[in-house]
Design an enzyme around this catalytic site. Structure first.
Site, PDB file in Angstrom:
ATOM      1  CE  LYS A  31       5.640   1.345   8.198  1.00 13.22           C
ATOM      2  NZ  LYS A  31       4.601   0.429   7.742  1.00 13.22           N
ATOM      3  NE  ARG A  67      -1.100   3.488   9.768  1.00 11.07           N
ATOM      4  CZ  ARG A  67      -0.032   3.784  10.504  1.00 11.07           C
ATOM      5  NH1 ARG A  67       1.138   3.946   9.939  1.00 11.07           N
ATOM      6  NH2 ARG A  67      -0.145   3.917  11.816  1.00 11.07           N
TER       7      ARG A  67
HETATM    8  N1  PMM Z   1       2.357   0.612   9.771  1.00  9.39           N
HETATM    9  C1  PMM Z   1       2.386   0.968  11.053  1.00  9.39           C
HETATM   10  C2  PMM Z   1       1.203   0.966  11.845  1.00  9.39           C
HETATM   11  N2  PMM Z   1       0.027   0.605  11.302  1.00  9.39           N
HETATM   12  N3  PMM Z   1      -1.209  -0.130   9.430  1.00  9.39           N
HETATM   13  C3  PMM Z   1      -1.256  -0.505   8.153  1.00  9.39           C
HETATM   14  N4  PMM Z   1      -2.428  -0.900   7.614  1.00  9.39           N
HETATM   15  N5  PMM Z   1      -0.142  -0.515   7.355  1.00  9.39           N
HETATM   16  C4  PMM Z   1       1.073  -0.157   7.831  1.00  9.39           C
HETATM   17  O1  PMM Z   1       2.062  -0.208   7.067  1.00  9.39           O
HETATM   18  C5  PMM Z   1       1.167   0.237   9.206  1.00  9.39           C
HETATM   19  C6  PMM Z   1      -0.019   0.244   9.984  1.00  9.39           C
HETATM   20  C7  PMM Z   1       3.681   1.350  11.688  1.00  9.39           C
HETATM   21  O2  PMM Z   1       3.987   2.681  11.466  1.00  9.39           O
HETATM   22  P1  PMM Z   1       3.964   3.833  12.622  1.00  9.39           P
HETATM   23  O3  PMM Z   1       4.485   3.218  13.885  1.00  9.39           O
HETATM   24  O4  PMM Z   1       4.831   4.878  12.092  1.00  9.39           O
HETATM   25  O5  PMM Z   1       2.534   4.267  12.747  1.00  9.39           O
END
Ligand code: PMM
Length: 284
Positions: free
Chosen positions: A222, A261
């Site tokens: 991020k 994650r």
């Molecule tokens: N961040 C993203 C997408 N899904 N789900 C949860 N539970 N927590 C998060 O911090 C989260 C998520 C965005 O990240 P990406 O676009 O790199 O997948």
């Protein structure tokens, strides 16, 4: 509610589960387009599983700031074949969606967990669908869709407000019939938050533990981690943030977090191995 926002003692260290990210999107901010083709998404998921991921989080909607939403049909087209194939291969799969109909179809295709970045706020049918299915539900702290979420990044005390808002969400989800044991909470790093808010939430993670639920943490690649190269006058590009991400995973382990994650599974598995050796050594 006041009780819930009191600081609590740090929980014991534990080894968090590694949730590997499988974004089947053309526009996710760090890996958009890379795994957009279903075959590529499946192969990528299998690779992350082999590297030590214990959950594969399959998503078809990018939540990067300013992202446009895909149609329901398009989201289904992206995620269902990938989920079916990964489940058939024996992987544990979560579906990353804000739509009840997508969650329902994903569960029918074999997904075992629903991960909703809106915590059920974006679609009022989500909580009843999850309650009826009786599956684990990740409820993330969220203040609105990605198109304008950064305009909502305003807090007097970010940790207290995130704890209070997650507490309200938790209560509503329990009222909707989701089992207490099935609820996993997530502070929503980067969602309606500035870099300073994200760091404050990481520092205050023990206060989120005070809610008494399993915690999931999503820091991977991020924007706030991009600033760690600044000492050399650099901004780290998303793909160069995996070391910084791994450090946050080791930190999460030290603070009793249930799951992390991440996009890069190998680096996080290494970081968790190091964290585990250090705390085992301290007790042995
Ligand atoms: N961040 C993203 C997408 N899904 N789900 C949860 N539970 N927590 C998060 O911090 C989260 C998520 C965005 O990240 P990406 O676009 O790199 O997948």
């Amino acid at each position: 509610m006041t009780e819930a926002i009191q600081p609590t003692a740090a929980p014991p260290p534990r080894r968090p589960l590694v949730m590997g990210v499988v974004n089947v999107t053309p526009d996710s901010f760090s890996d958009g387009g890379e795994w957009f083709d279903p075959e590529a998404g499946i192969a990528h998921g299998l690779e992350l599983w082999a590297q030590g991921a214990r959950i594969l989080d399959v998503g078809g909607e990018s939540t990067r700031p300013g992202a446009e939403r895909p149609s329901v049909a398009e989201e289904l087209r992206r995620v269902i074949p990938v989920i079916s194939a990964l489940v058939a291969a024996g992987c544990l799969v979560s579906v990353d969606t804000m739509r009840a109909v997508v969650a329902e179809r994903a569960l029918a295709a074999g997904a075992a967990i629903v991960n909703d970045v809106s915590g059920g706020l974006a679609d009022e049918a989500m909580a009843p669908v999850v309650a009826a299915a009786g599956v684990p539900f990740v409820a993330m702290h969220w203040r609105g869709h990605s198109a304008d979420m950064q305009s909502r990044a305003s807090y007097a005390d970010v940790v207290a407000e995130v704890v209070a808002e997650l507490t309200a969400r938790r209560d509503a989800l329990l009222d909707a019939g989701i089992d207490d044991e099935d609820l996993i909470l997530d502070p929503g790093i980067g969602f309606a938050k500035t870099a300073a808010h994200n760091w404050a939430l990481l520092r205050g993670i023990d206060r989120l533990q005070g809610l008494g639920h399993r915690l999931l943490l999503g820091t991977s690649r991020k924007t706030f981690l991009g600033a760690v190269g600044r000492a050399r006058g650099e901004e780290r590009a998303p793909l160069a943030r995996d070391v910084a991400t791994a450090v946050t995973s080791a930190y999460a382990a030290q603070h009793g977090v249930w799951g992390v994650r991440v996009h890069n599974v190998i680096g996080t598995v290494d970081a968790l191995d190091v964290a585990e050796q250090l705390w085992e050594g301290s007790h042995g």
